[in-house]
Design an enzyme around this catalytic site. Structure first.
Site, short mmCIF file in Angstrom:
data_model
loop_
_atom_site.label_atom_id
_atom_site.label_comp_id
_atom_site.label_asym_id
_atom_site.label_seq_id
_atom_site.Cartn_x
_atom_site.Cartn_y
_atom_site.Cartn_z
N CYS A 2 0.54 -1.14 -0.25
CA CYS A 2 0.20 0.05 0.20
C CYS A 2 0.86 1.20 -0.24
O CYS A 2 2.07 0.94 0.13
CB CYS A 2 -0.62 -0.13 1.07
SG CYS A 2 -1.64 -1.38 1.41
N ARG A 27 1.01 1.45 -5.85
CA ARG A 27 1.23 0.73 -5.03
C ARG A 27 -0.11 0.42 -4.02
O ARG A 27 0.05 -0.75 -3.68
CB ARG A 27 2.20 1.10 -3.56
CG ARG A 27 3.75 1.69 -4.12
CD ARG A 27 4.22 2.11 -2.38
NE ARG A 27 4.59 1.39 -1.42
CZ ARG A 27 5.08 1.01 -0.91
NH1 ARG A 27 6.37 0.96 -2.16
NH2 ARG A 27 5.10 -0.42 -0.04
N TRP A 79 -3.84 -1.55 -1.27
CA TRP A 79 -3.57 -2.78 -1.81
C TRP A 79 -4.25 -3.54 -0.97
O TRP A 79 -3.86 -3.84 0.07
CB TRP A 79 -2.77 -2.66 -2.16
CG TRP A 79 -2.64 -4.59 -3.66
CD1 TRP A 79 -1.85 -5.40 -3.30
CD2 TRP A 79 -3.08 -4.68 -4.51
NE1 TRP A 79 -2.54 -6.74 -4.17
CE2 TRP A 79 -2.14 -6.03 -5.26
CE3 TRP A 79 -3.51 -3.42 -5.71
CZ2 TRP A 79 -2.90 -6.13 -6.31
CZ3 TRP A 79 -4.24 -3.78 -7.27
CH2 TRP A 79 -3.30 -5.10 -7.39
N ASN A 105 1.27 -0.07 6.12
CA ASN A 105 1.20 -0.53 4.82
C ASN A 105 2.29 -1.73 5.66
O ASN A 105 3.17 -2.10 6.03
CB ASN A 105 1.98 0.25 4.12
CG ASN A 105 3.09 -0.89 3.07
OD1 ASN A 105 2.34 -1.71 2.34
ND2 ASN A 105 4.03 -0.45 2.58
N GLY A 106 1.54 -3.29 5.19
CA GLY A 106 2.40 -4.26 5.67
C GLY A 106 1.69 -5.28 6.18
O GLY A 106 0.42 -5.45 5.66
N GLU A 484 7.75 -21.81 -18.24
CA GLU A 484 7.84 -20.08 -17.90
C GLU A 484 8.54 -19.55 -18.19
O GLU A 484 8.90 -17.65 -18.88
CB GLU A 484 7.93 -20.29 -16.24
CG GLU A 484 7.57 -18.96 -15.28
CD GLU A 484 6.93 -17.68 -16.09
OE1 GLU A 484 5.73 -18.15 -16.80
OE2 GLU A 484 6.51 -16.40 -16.19
N LYS A 488 9.04 -16.06 -20.62
CA LYS A 488 9.65 -15.13 -20.49
C LYS A 488 10.01 -13.81 -21.73
O LYS A 488 10.26 -13.27 -21.71
CB LYS A 488 10.10 -14.58 -19.52
CG LYS A 488 9.72 -14.44 -17.55
CD LYS A 488 9.05 -13.26 -17.28
CE LYS A 488 7.42 -13.66 -17.79
NZ LYS A 488 5.80 -14.33 -17.35
N GLU A 491 7.80 -13.44 -24.69
CA GLU A 491 7.10 -11.84 -25.00
C GLU A 491 7.93 -10.90 -24.51
O GLU A 491 7.06 -10.06 -24.60
CB GLU A 491 6.05 -12.17 -23.58
CG GLU A 491 6.53 -12.01 -22.22
CD GLU A 491 5.44 -12.10 -21.12
OE1 GLU A 491 5.35 -12.84 -19.92
OE2 GLU A 491 3.97 -12.00 -21.48
N HIS A 507 12.86 -36.40 -30.49
CA HIS A 507 11.21 -36.30 -31.38
C HIS A 507 10.97 -35.93 -32.86
O HIS A 507 10.02 -35.82 -32.72
CB HIS A 507 10.48 -37.22 -30.24
CG HIS A 507 10.45 -37.94 -29.68
ND1 HIS A 507 11.06 -39.51 -29.32
CD2 HIS A 507 11.24 -38.01 -28.46
CE1 HIS A 507 11.17 -40.48 -28.52
NE2 HIS A 507 10.76 -39.70 -28.28
N LYS A 606 -2.07 -6.48 -19.82
CA LYS A 606 -1.25 -6.46 -18.33
C LYS A 606 -2.25 -8.07 -18.04
O LYS A 606 -2.58 -8.94 -17.79
CB LYS A 606 -1.21 -5.57 -17.41
CG LYS A 606 -1.39 -6.76 -16.13
CD LYS A 606 0.50 -6.68 -16.17
CE LYS A 606 0.17 -6.99 -14.79
NZ LYS A 606 1.82 -8.69 -14.69
#
Ligand code: M6R
Length: 611
Positions: A2, A27, A79, A105-106, A484, A488, A491, A507, A606
């Protein structure tokens, strides 16, 4: 994650606080609020976003109702982690008397026992948040000195925090404290002070900053600012002059959000684990035990990176709990008449919680009577709301299109879920569970070790950034990570990249391997090492260039490969959580070298809200 901001000085506080919050919107942005110190007591406005209108936009329309003469106050942009994004859960929070206000925040890990105790003592809670306990603790510890009251509260709370507090009994005074969450104090003109989570909040007003360290407090009023530790002993500090421009400051000086988010992974993993397990190995997911009763199959669904997290989830669940599990790409799931019923647990994984394909899969699963558990990073998102139960990753907002910290925290949740279900099935002994948890707690430091070797990874990326095609190979969990890594790379660098189960290369795909084709071999799984080594030899025999990401003891592989990156020691099962980090960094540096728009790659968004 946050954003918090405080101001004390001679100017109207409300517009300064609002401006600071707007700069901290990256944030967190699901709700926001401002509280001011006035001669009549604390005055506050706060709200969540509503009907598609952002929380801060609504807040901006309300601050006219606040007394403009007030020249001290605090603000927060949220957040959500504990408690939905609602008006009541928005910060600041007040104690019952309305004399103390806090912005936090936390994560307060022990908020549940604290809340139970405070309730038993007669304190009345208004919100669902972990943070509200701090407001009541301040009131409880207050005996004439705000800083003392804060110290008393800090002695009781566990977890991470950046806190700004104030009291109507101390006009013009703000007190702040930090542990494992950033906090700075900005020195303005003519005895005014700004306190904030991050530099962008204050940059318009000042470039003279004190950076608080963990375990430090600040108390500011018109007379000045003083710094102490949590015991009250003075801490000498020096002012830093910030030279960043506003855009760089938002990224904390990083060139791209993606690199910042890669670097945030150790803390994101710590936050996601916090409060979910005790030292003896008992996992508390905060979900009633009967939710999992009679589950005889598990189906993991997700898209892109989230789907890759599903692959790891399935593997761990099958290995540890011996429970049949499958994975499905969410956009395929609903069209293949999935075999799910009331005894199936469907785990829908989505960073944003808004991906249309994942939502469609979730709805299909519910229609068939399955129970749905969401794994998401966004409290209040559609996936979170429509699922029967939710496990949140506490990674904070992820802004770069390429998902990094959301993935590693998803993997951590996958491990916790698999451990939980294995323990329920009587297949995970308490000692093994405790050992796994101990290792989970050690992973952030291991990632920090990898992050400290960025320059080596930058060099390795330079070696492949001119290639037009690359392959990633691995077996078992390494294959999941290879998928993955390839995603990355493609993209953000736009290099064609494919991941193969290492044994599958011969193969057909081996025909594409030449001197010009880098092959990134991921080899952490001990039981599969010899086999992966053979596959690397096959590549070398075709003159392919091999970059190995492996364990330090794998000397033969290191000798066979053209280049090697060694991972810190890690168990096979939890290896994916750290193995992906060098692959993220290689993709990042390759993209930077190719001059691409790293945070917003072409053709991508996104949040993908179309099917
Ligand atoms: O928000 P979600 O996790 O549901 O998003 C799923 C994918 O769109 C996402 O992971 C995408 O693959 C990322 N750009 C990968 O970095």
């Amino acid at each position: 994650m946050c954003g918090i901001v405080g101001y004390t000085g001679g100017r109207p506080a409300a517009p300064l606080l609002l401006d600071g919050l707007q700069k901290l919107e990256y944030r967190g942005y699901d709700s926001a609020g401002i509280a001011l110190l006035t001669p009549e007591g604390i005055r506050m406005v706060k709200n969540a976003g509503h009907g598609g209108v952002m929380a801060l936009e609504i807040l901006a329309g309300k601050i006219g109702a606040l007394p403009m003469a007030a020249s001290a106050g605090i603000g927060h942009t949220r957040w959500a982690t504990h408690g939905r994004p609602t008006d009541i859960n928005a910060h600041p929070h007040l104690d019952a008397s309305g004399e103390f206000a806090i912005a936090h925040n936390g994560i307060i890990e022990n908020y549940m026992p604290l809340r139970a105790r405070l309730r038993a003592e007669g304190y009345v809670f208004r919100s669902e948040t972990d943070s509200e306990v701090v407001a009541h603790l301040l009131a409880r510890h207050y005996s004439g000195d705000l800083a003392e009251a804060l110290r008393g509260a800090l002695a009781e709370i566990e977890g991470s925090f950046a806190l700004i507090v104030m009291s109507s009994r101390h006009p013009g005074q703000l007190a702040a404290a930090r542990r494992n969450a950033p906090l700075i104090v900005g020195v303005g003109a003519e005895s005014e002070f700004f306190i904030a989570s991050d530099i962008p909040a204050v940059l318009k007003e000042t470039r003279d900053i004190y950076v608080l360290e963990d375990g430090e407090m600040a108390v500011a009023d018109r007379a000045g600012v003083c710094f102490t530790d949590f015991a009250g002993d003075p801490r000498p500090k020096t002012v830093t002059r910030v030279t960043w421009d506003a855009a760089a400051a938002e990224k904390a000086g990083y060139d791209h959000f993606m690199l910042k988010e890669i670097d945030e992974q150790p803390q994101a993993l710590r936050d996601t684990l916090s409060g979910r397990a005790d030292k003896s190995g008992v996992i508390d997911l905060g979900i009633a035990a009967d939710f999992f009763a009679d589950v005889d199959r598990v189906a993991f669904v997700g898209c892109g990176t989230a789907y890759h997290a599903c692959l790891v989830g399935r593997e761990l669940l099958e290995q540890w709990a011996r429970l049949p599990a499958e994975t499905a790409i969410a956009s395929e799931f609903r069209y293949r008449q999935p075999l799910v019923d009331a005894r199936t647990l469907v785990v829908a994984v989505s960073q944003s919680g808004e991906t249309a394909d994942t939502l469609a899969a979730l709805r299909e699963a519910k229609k068939e009577g399955a129970r749905v558990l969401a794994v998401t990073n966004v409290v209040g998102s559609t996936v979170a709301r429509e699922a029967d139960e939710v496990l949140f990753t506490w990674a904070g907002p992820e802004i770069a299109v390429a998902s990094t910290k959301a993935y590693t925290t998803q993997l951590e949740i996958m491990a916790l879920l698999a451990m939980f279900l294995a323990a329920r099935a009587g297949r995970l002994a308490a000692e093994r569970s405790a050992a796994l948890l101990k290792e989970l707690r050690s992973l952030p430091a291991k990632i920090e070790d990898i992050l400290a070797r960025k320059e080596q990874l930058r060099g390795l990326a330079a070696g492949l950034s001119d290639s037009s095609s690359a392959f990633f190979i691995g077996r078992g969990l390494d294959w999941a990570v290879a998928l993955e890594g390839a995603l990355k790379l493609k993209e953000i660098s736009y290099i064609h990249a494919e991941a193969y189960a290492a044994g599958e290369l011969k193969h057909g795909t081996l025909a594409l391997v030449t001197r010009e084709t880098p092959v990134i071999a991921v080899a952490t799984q001990r039981t599969l090492y010899e086999k992966t080594l053979s596959n690397v030899e096959e590549v070398k025999a075709r003159e392919g260039r091999v970059l190995a990401v492996t364990r330090a003891e794998n000397k033969e592989l290191a000798a066979a490969a053209d280049e090697v990156f060694f991972l810190p020691p890690v168990s096979d099962d939890l290896a994916p959580i750290i193995t992906v980090v060098p692959l993220q960094l290689i993709a990042y540096y390759a993209a930077v070298r190719r001059g691409n728009h790293v945070d917003k790659p072409r053709n991508l968004a996104k949040t993908v809200t179309t099917e």
